[in-house]
Design an enzyme around this catalytic site. Structure first.
Site, PDB file in Angstrom:
ATOM      1  N   CYS A   3       0.882  -1.165   0.000  1.00  0.00           N
ATOM      2  CA  CYS A   3       0.000   0.000   0.000  1.00  0.00           C
ATOM      3  C   CYS A   3       0.916   1.210   0.000  1.00  0.00           C
ATOM      4  O   CYS A   3       1.475   1.560   1.039  1.00  0.00           O
ATOM      5  CB  CYS A   3      -0.913   0.012   1.225  1.00  0.00           C
ATOM      6  SG  CYS A   3      -1.887   1.523   1.343  1.00  0.00           S
TER       7      CYS A   3
ATOM      8  N   CYS B 143      -0.728   4.343   2.198  1.00  0.00           N
ATOM      9  CA  CYS B 143      -0.856   4.288   3.665  1.00  0.00           C
ATOM     10  C   CYS B 143      -0.431   2.915   4.154  1.00  0.00           C
ATOM     11  O   CYS B 143       0.766   2.603   4.143  1.00  0.00           O
ATOM     12  CB  CYS B 143      -2.244   4.713   4.145  1.00  0.00           C
ATOM     13  SG  CYS B 143      -3.660   3.841   3.441  1.00  0.00           S
ATOM     14  N   SER B 144      -1.368   2.062   4.550  1.00  0.00           N
ATOM     15  CA  SER B 144      -0.963   0.794   5.164  1.00  0.00           C
ATOM     16  C   SER B 144      -2.032  -0.281   4.972  1.00  0.00           C
ATOM     17  O   SER B 144      -2.149  -1.176   5.800  1.00  0.00           O
ATOM     18  CB  SER B 144      -0.709   1.003   6.661  1.00  0.00           C
ATOM     19  OG  SER B 144      -1.856   1.595   7.255  1.00  0.00           O
ATOM     20  N   CYS B 145      -2.823  -0.192   3.901  1.00  0.00           N
ATOM     21  CA  CYS B 145      -3.915  -1.143   3.698  1.00  0.00           C
ATOM     22  C   CYS B 145      -3.385  -2.574   3.652  1.00  0.00           C
ATOM     23  O   CYS B 145      -2.397  -2.854   2.972  1.00  0.00           O
ATOM     24  CB  CYS B 145      -4.660  -0.798   2.408  1.00  0.00           C
ATOM     25  SG  CYS B 145      -5.399   0.837   2.466  1.00  0.00           S
TER      26      CYS B 145
END
Lengths: 219, 212
Positions: free
Chosen positions: B113, B116-118
């Site tokens: 991702c 962000c941090s999906c």
């Protein structure tokens, strides 16, 4: 927004360093921040896109120098104050001092925990037929919204191929600024590495993004 | 958390203060939100407990082991991972739009991702720090072979690498190749070979008989 969070393709951050036997949290406060963000989101104080926008909107030097959960805390504080759920002097005092706006779904309690262990649904009925289908060549638009978007800079202006659709989903660009869900068709679009990174790129690599229809134009 | 041991006493003191500053600041916000009646601490405890004890890569490992053992389940998983995993009720409760992507001898999948941090929390738990940090997010889409080298793994030169950037609410689970030498193994035995990184695409499953 063209922020430092949009990292795809940047150089200079160094090697990926995995921590052996990494714990789930590195400090108790990290766990509390994670839980507070989940709880306040579930209570209806904000949607996931708004919370992402607040983390991206941190000043670049703060974003880059803060640990992951510190960014979550800073984003949460700013969001809760901006939206009127918490007053600035309350943050300073560390206590509730006055009446403020309550989250729309009310108090988040122990009984609500089970339902948030499963992700919410983002699929929505289609307001219009899909413009694209698998196999279509599309260009990621050269757009630079100053607000939240999920179209990374490294694909803008580049041509890819639609691989499949994922039906219609909540449009983050609208939801993040509380302008409604504005559902849009979502597609997996595949790019050749040379299209994104030039002729010297590794020809065995393909990169895909999931792109909402407003991000794409027919080629 | 990185700790620089070159600090002199003065800086060590500041470092300690910064840590406690975070604790104080988070506790303050929790107090405010609790006093206002927006959240109750027991609910926060329960969320944390779930991610510390119930939800983690062992959930995904069971899904992978099942797919290695049961061709019909594997087909269903590739077709619609959310629906397929729902049939395993006890394993994990997955939300919408989980997509399983299969590694083959000619194609390797890797998930990132960049924005962000999906990450597929329900099958892998909370993401590790490296997944959320700048080096991985910046390089995975441009130099995936270099990133794999950081993990100490190499793919044949001709293997296609497909990098999936999780830019929407779709989540991706890599279905790694079943290791050789596991014929006749039970799902429980197979699940022991499935590592978290093999389900992100930055590692391979363990090899039978190799020291773990």
């Amino acid at each position: 927004m063209n922020g430092v969070h949009d990292m795809g393709g940047m150089d200079g951050f160094g090697k990926v360093e995995a921590e052996p036997n990494e714990p789930v949290f590195h400090a108790d406060w990290e766990a509390r921040v994670m839980a507070l963000v989940r709880a306040m989101g579930a209570a209806g104080a904000f949607n996931i896109d708004t919370s992402r926008f607040y983390r991206e909107a941190l000043p670049p030097h703060v974003y880059l120098s803060s640990s992951y959960y510190k960014k979550w805390l800073l984003g949460l504080e700013n969001l809760l104050v901006d939206k009127g759920f918490v007053a600035p002097d309350e943050v300073k005092a560390g206590h509730a001092l006055k009446q403020t706006k309550a989250p729309k779904r009310g108090k988040f309690t122990r009984d609500d925990v089970e339902r948030i262990m499963v992700r919410g649904k983002f699929g929505r009925p289609a307001p219009a037929p899909a413009k694209f289908k698998a196999g279509d060549r599309v260009r990621a638009k050269n757009i630079h919204p100053a607000t939240h978007t999920r179209l990374p800079r490294y694909v803008r202006g580049h041509i890819g191929v639609v691989e499949r659709d994922h039906d219609c989903q909540v449009f983050p660009d609208s939801a993040s600024i509380e302008a409604g869900e504005n559902p849009q068709w979502l597609y997996t679009v595949v790019f050749d590495s040379a299209e994104l990174w030039g002729a010297d790129a590794d020809p065995t690599v393909k990169i895909s993004i999931d792109a909402f229809e407003p991000y794409l134009e027919a080629v | 958390m990185a700790h620089d041991h070159d600090h002199d006493d003065h800086h060590d003191h500041e470092h300690g203060s910064e840590l406690s500053e975070m604790q104080i600041r988070v506790r303050a916000l929790e107090s405010i939100l609790t006093e206002k009646g927006y959240v109750e601490p027991a609910a926060l405890d329960a969320i944390i407990e779930a991610y510390e004890t119930k939800i983690g890569p062992h959930n995904g490992a069971q899904v992978i082991a099942k797919a290695w053992s049961d061709p019909a389940f594997k087909r269903a998983l590739i077709e619609d991972a959310t629906a397929a995993i729902a049939t395993l009720g006890h394993v994990a409760r997955t939300g919408d739009h989980l997509v399983a992507v299969e590694n083959t001898t000619s194609r390797h999948n890797m998930v990132v991702c960049t924005l962000c941090s999906c990450y597929p929390w329900e099958v892998l738990g909370l993401p590790p720090v490296w997944y959320k940090a700048a080096p991985y997010r910046s390089r995975a889409v441009k130099d995936p072979r270099g990133v794999l080298a950081d993990f100490g793994i190499a793919l044949p030169k001709e293997t296609e690498i497909r990098v999936w950037d999780s830019t929407a609410e779709t989540r991706f689970l890599v279905l790694p190749m079943r290791p050789a030498g596991t014929e006749g193994w039970s799902e429980a035995q197979l699940a022991e070979l499935v590592t978290r990184d093999s389900m992100i695409g930055t590692g391979f499953p363990k090899t039978p008989g190799a020291p773990s």
